[in-house]
Design a protein around this motif. Structure first.
Motif, mmCIF file in Angstrom:
data_model
loop_
_atom_site.group_PDB
_atom_site.id
_atom_site.type_symbol
_atom_site.label_atom_id
_atom_site.label_comp_id
_atom_site.label_asym_id
_atom_site.label_seq_id
_atom_site.Cartn_x
_atom_site.Cartn_y
_atom_site.Cartn_z
ATOM 1 N N HIS A 41 38.250 40.370 23.299
ATOM 2 C CA HIS A 41 37.181 41.154 22.690
ATOM 3 C C HIS A 41 36.016 41.388 23.648
ATOM 4 C CE1 HIS A 41 39.431 40.298 19.078
ATOM 5 N NE2 HIS A 41 39.248 39.014 19.239
ATOM 6 N N LEU A 42 36.125 40.819 24.853
ATOM 7 C CA LEU A 42 35.051 41.010 25.828
ATOM 8 C C LEU A 42 34.996 42.466 26.283
ATOM 9 C CD1 LEU A 42 35.526 37.898 28.160
ATOM 10 C CD2 LEU A 42 33.645 38.271 26.563
ATOM 11 N N SER A 43 33.836 42.849 26.728
ATOM 12 C CA SER A 43 33.728 44.162 27.366
ATOM 13 C C SER A 43 34.577 44.180 28.628
ATOM 14 C CB SER A 43 32.269 44.440 27.723
ATOM 15 O OG SER A 43 31.847 43.551 28.744
ATOM 16 N N CYS A 44 34.861 45.371 29.116
ATOM 17 C CA CYS A 44 35.629 45.472 30.363
ATOM 18 C C CYS A 44 34.904 44.756 31.495
ATOM 19 C CB CYS A 44 35.852 46.943 30.713
ATOM 20 S SG CYS A 44 36.953 47.791 29.546
ATOM 21 N N SER A 45 33.584 44.882 31.511
ATOM 22 C CA SER A 45 32.808 44.200 32.541
ATOM 23 C C SER A 45 32.924 42.686 32.408
ATOM 24 C CB SER A 45 31.337 44.621 32.438
ATOM 25 O OG SER A 45 30.540 43.893 33.342
ATOM 26 N N GLY A 46 32.851 42.199 31.141
ATOM 27 C CA GLY A 46 32.967 40.766 30.916
ATOM 28 C C GLY A 46 34.312 40.240 31.353
ATOM 29 N N GLN A 47 35.369 40.954 31.028
ATOM 30 C CA GLN A 47 36.699 40.529 31.454
ATOM 31 C C GLN A 47 36.829 40.557 32.968
ATOM 32 O OE1 GLN A 47 40.254 41.526 29.192
ATOM 33 N NE2 GLN A 47 38.982 42.744 27.797
ATOM 34 N N ALA A 48 36.275 41.574 33.587
ATOM 35 C CA ALA A 48 36.350 41.650 35.048
ATOM 36 C C ALA A 48 35.679 40.449 35.696
ATOM 37 C CB ALA A 48 35.700 42.947 35.531
ATOM 38 N N HIS A 49 34.515 40.047 35.151
ATOM 39 C CA HIS A 49 33.837 38.849 35.659
ATOM 40 C C HIS A 49 34.719 37.613 35.500
ATOM 41 C CE1 HIS A 49 29.792 40.016 36.821
ATOM 42 N NE2 HIS A 49 29.688 40.791 35.755
ATOM 43 N N ALA A 50 35.365 37.493 34.337
ATOM 44 C CA ALA A 50 36.152 36.302 34.042
ATOM 45 C C ALA A 50 37.399 36.192 34.906
ATOM 46 C CB ALA A 50 36.542 36.296 32.566
ATOM 47 N N TYR A 51 37.944 37.346 35.350
ATOM 48 C CA TYR A 51 39.222 37.335 36.054
ATOM 49 C C TYR A 51 39.100 37.638 37.545
ATOM 50 C CZ TYR A 51 40.468 38.329 31.141
ATOM 51 O OH TYR A 51 40.569 38.317 29.786
ATOM 52 N N ALA A 52 37.897 37.939 38.015
ATOM 53 C CA ALA A 52 37.730 38.491 39.359
ATOM 54 C C ALA A 52 38.311 37.625 40.460
ATOM 55 C CB ALA A 52 36.246 38.750 39.628
ATOM 56 N N ALA A 53 38.197 36.310 40.317
ATOM 57 C CA ALA A 53 38.637 35.422 41.398
ATOM 58 C C ALA A 53 39.994 34.794 41.123
ATOM 59 C CB ALA A 53 37.592 34.330 41.616
ATOM 60 N N SER A 54 40.751 35.376 40.203
ATOM 61 C CA SER A 54 41.984 34.738 39.754
ATOM 62 C C SER A 54 43.211 35.080 40.586
ATOM 63 C CB SER A 54 42.258 35.113 38.287
ATOM 64 O OG SER A 54 41.228 34.634 37.469
ATOM 65 N N GLY A 55 43.044 35.914 41.617
ATOM 66 C CA GLY A 55 44.148 36.189 42.516
ATOM 67 C C GLY A 55 45.371 36.730 41.819
ATOM 68 N N ALA A 56 46.492 36.057 42.026
ATOM 69 C CA ALA A 56 47.770 36.513 41.474
ATOM 70 C C ALA A 56 47.795 36.479 39.953
ATOM 71 C CB ALA A 56 48.899 35.648 42.020
ATOM 72 N N ASP A 57 46.866 35.723 39.335
ATOM 73 C CA ASP A 57 46.852 35.628 37.881
ATOM 74 C C ASP A 57 46.038 36.740 37.214
ATOM 75 O OD1 ASP A 57 48.368 33.280 37.866
ATOM 76 O OD2 ASP A 57 46.587 32.024 38.118
ATOM 77 N N LYS A 58 45.370 37.575 38.014
ATOM 78 C CA LYS A 58 44.424 38.536 37.462
ATOM 79 C C LYS A 58 45.093 39.495 36.469
ATOM 80 C CE LYS A 58 41.470 40.200 40.331
ATOM 81 N NZ LYS A 58 40.809 41.038 41.375
ATOM 82 N N ASP A 59 46.181 40.089 36.846
ATOM 83 C CA ASP A 59 46.842 41.058 35.976
ATOM 84 C C ASP A 59 47.373 40.401 34.707
ATOM 85 O OD1 ASP A 59 46.287 43.091 37.722
ATOM 86 O OD2 ASP A 59 48.266 43.055 38.682
ATOM 87 N N ARG A 60 47.900 39.194 34.855
ATOM 88 C CA ARG A 60 48.432 38.493 33.691
ATOM 89 C C ARG A 60 47.307 38.194 32.688
ATOM 90 N NH1 ARG A 60 51.996 33.394 35.064
ATOM 91 N NH2 ARG A 60 53.271 35.058 35.943
ATOM 92 N N LEU A 61 46.145 37.782 33.185
ATOM 93 C CA LEU A 61 45.005 37.516 32.306
ATOM 94 C C LEU A 61 44.554 38.771 31.568
ATOM 95 C CD1 LEU A 61 42.928 35.120 34.584
ATOM 96 C CD2 LEU A 61 43.586 34.620 32.234
ATOM 97 N N ALA A 62 44.598 39.881 32.266
ATOM 98 C CA ALA A 62 44.080 41.126 31.689
ATOM 99 C C ALA A 62 45.041 41.810 30.736
ATOM 100 C CB ALA A 62 43.701 42.083 32.815
ATOM 101 N N THR A 63 46.339 41.574 30.916
ATOM 102 C CA THR A 63 47.301 42.403 30.176
ATOM 103 C C THR A 63 48.244 41.637 29.258
ATOM 104 O OG1 THR A 63 48.881 42.312 32.011
ATOM 105 C CG2 THR A 63 47.286 44.123 32.015
#
Length: 602
Positions: A41-63
């Motif tokens: 439910h986070l804004s796109c900006s909020g999600q980007a902050h939460a996942y920015a440093a997640s490397g290979a996990d970034k896409d999995r967290l977002a999708t």
């Protein structure tokens, strides 16, 4: 086996006492579960902050929604017990990725060592650090982007602080992951002898330093049965560790496998799957009663008389010292681990350990068998032990008998028929004593008081040769409101010397004596404390006191005692330096030892 009637009665009493606070807590947890993690439910900006440093996990967290695990860590490389946690985040990430999920370090929390600060100003922050840890862990999880959590912690105030935070987020499943004890070094008994020799002036500081370095020599928890290892025991009895995980040494293949399995297990218990088991379900009234049984059956640390009360209150459960005392009266003492014996926790683990002990207490009807745990329904899971086989980690039936009855005994032939803790009450207030290490001939001490307002004053009097007769040493203005309730364990060597000379000796204090308190009878946690108007503030030099661990009484035998004015003390020296000035709010708001010495509504 039928549940012991006292266990049943005390549990029902706790449930009834807690009704007005437990139900609102459970309602809050259910509301949080229904809302779910906020990351979707986070804004796109909020999600980007939460996942920015997640490397290979970034896409999995977002999708995807395979589950995101929050890691709360106490790692630092100054303390032996917490240094092994340096490697844990990568182990956890790898395990969770293999299971289709993700893991992020949500935050770190402070972890101080009472061994380093013992007798120093920093010890006055020790008890308060528990509530700081709870606050810091709550900040770590406040992003609300997690489906489950793992907590990396071991020692003294650290596990209780993490448990308090885990209950604040009790809608999430959580697994506690320990680091394990260091390998056995110089025996604890030999270490204690050198400390006494140094206190008596018989050996120099070089010998003392050599002994301490030989005892504390590598990564892992101290090997005596103090607060740190009592914490680990509790996490098994209360169902937050994987079975048999507590006393596996650091950095080995089995320890790594348990760490990874614990991470996967936490995620498997989330609301995304079919085995949803939140902390709020695990830590119920029965779990806390099981913890109190474990504390007594093992002769555990007196610090847990404070911590368990604070931990329980975080989940709306109200414990009091009467519960501990009633359970102690019917719980057999099954273990002898230093300072209650010569063995260390590695010897205890090898003799059958917690798995054997839990099995015995289940058979004797001293434990609730039907609790929720992270291993599944029922405490019977904790009678098994982990093994690393060619095809991976498995659990097999644990020891069916003690492998060393000098360390660990069956419930039918205990070391003593009652537990290791005693509640005391009388004209000096309410206190407690760890009796499991105290010889029977020292259970009743009647002697004149010598009153001090600081532990350094006691040491000075000892060095000056003033403590040559029977004496009850009273150290007051050491409670949570006065100066943070420091441990006074540095008095143990000199008090042991007096006892060894044949003197009748005891300690009475509104401070703490630590999980390492041993052979000298010590009535500790005296409440109300001196600064809060407690009777201990009226004691004078020469008053005859009676410390009776058999009857559970603590009295002053002096005419006109109740008519005396309370003594006051200038405590300003305790309130600044080493960060103490930052904790004025804690001293002003903290509750009594009987309510958990906490700032959270104690």
């Amino acid at each position: 086996m039928t549940l012991h009637s006292t266990i049943d009665r005390v549990t029902d009493r706790i449930i009834a006492r807690s009704e007005a606070t437990r139900r609102p807590y459970l309602d809050r947890m259910e509301a949080a579960r229904a809302k779910g993690p906020a990351r979707a439910h986070l804004s796109c900006s909020g999600q980007a902050h939460a996942y920015a440093a997640s490397g290979a996990d970034k896409d999995r967290l977002a999708t995807t929604s395979a589950g995101n695990l929050g890691i709360v860590t106490t790692y630092n490389d100054m303390l032996s017990a917490h240094q092994p946690f340096e490697r844990y985040p990568e182990l956890i990430r790898d395990a969770v990725r293999a299971a289709g999920g993700t893991a992020q370090v949500a935050g770190g929390v402070p972890a101080m060592c009472d061994g380093v600060t013992q007798g120093e100003a920093g010890m006055e922050l020790s008890l308060f650090s528990r509530d700081v840890i709870a606050l810091a862990a709550s900040v770590a999880l406040s992003h609300n982007t997690f489906d489950a959590a793992v907590f990396l912690g071991v020692c003294d105030k650290i596990v209780p602080g993490l448990v308090i935070a885990a209950q604040a987020f009790g809608h999430l499943p959580a697994v506690f992951l320990p680091a394990g004890p260091m390998e056995s070094g110089l025996s604890n008994d030999e270490k204690a002898k050198v400390r006494q020799q140094f206190a008596a002036g018989e050996v120099g500081r070089d010998a003392l330093m050599a002994a301490e370095m030989a005892a504390y020599h590598g990564p892992g928890t101290c090997t005596f049965y103090g607060t740190a290892n009592t914490n680990q025991m509790l996490m098994e009895f209360m169902g937050l560790h994987l079975p048999g995980a507590s006393f596996v040494p650091p950095n080995g293949l089995l320890r790594d496998a348990l760490t990874q399995e614990g991470a996967k297990r936490a995620l498997a218990l989330s609301a995304l799957g079919n085995n949803y088991t939140p902390v709020a379900s695990v830590l119920d009234e029965k779990a806390f009663v099981n913890g109190i049984v474990g504390l007594n059956a093992t002769g555990g640390s007196t610090n847990l008389l404070i911590h368990l009360i604070a931990m329980a209150r975080a989940g709306g459960i109200i414990l009091d010292w009467e519960d501990f005392s009633d359970i102690s009266d019917i719980t057999p003492l099954l273990a002898r681990v230093y300072p209650n014996g010569l063995a260390d926790v590695n010897h205890f683990h090898a003799a059958g350990g917690l798995g054997y002990m839990i099995g015995e207490l289940l058979k004797s009807g001293h434990l609730h068998p039907d609790t929720h745990t992270v291993a599944g329904q029922g405490l019977e899971h904790y009678t098994s032990e982990p093994k690393l086989k060619a095809d991976g980690l498995v659990w097999e039936k644990g020891a069916g008998e003690s492998l060393n009855e000098k360390i660990l005994r069956p419930a039918s032939e205990p070391f003593q028929p009652t537990g290791g803790l005693r509640r005391m009450a009388g004209s000096l207030g309410t206190a407690c004593m760890k009796v499991s290490a105290v010889a029977p001939e020292h259970h009743i001490i009647e002697a004149p008081a010598r009153v001090f307002a600081d532990q350094n004053e006691v040491k000075a009097a000892f060095k000056a040769g003033e403590l040559t007769d029977d004496v009850i040493v009273v150290v007051r203005f050491q409670g949570p409101k006065a100066n943070g309730m420091p441990e006074l364990h540095s008095l143990t060597p000199l008090l042991s010397i007096l006892q060894g000379r044949g003197q009748k000796v005891a300690l009475v204090t509104d401070g703490r004596m630590s999980g390492a308190s041993g052979k000298v009878p010590a009535a500790i946690h005296v409440s109300p404390e001196a600064v809060d108007g407690g009777p201990i503030a009226r004691v004078q030099d020469g008053d005859v006191l009676r410390v009776d661990a058999v009857a559970g009484t603590l009295d002053v035998l002096a005419e006109g005692f109740d008519d005396r004015p309370n003594v006051t003390a200038d405590l300003s020296a305790y309130h600044a330096g080493t960060g103490r000035e930052l904790f004025a709010m804690f001293r002003d708001t903290v509750g009594s030892a009987t309510t958990g010495a906490t700032i959270f509504g104690g």
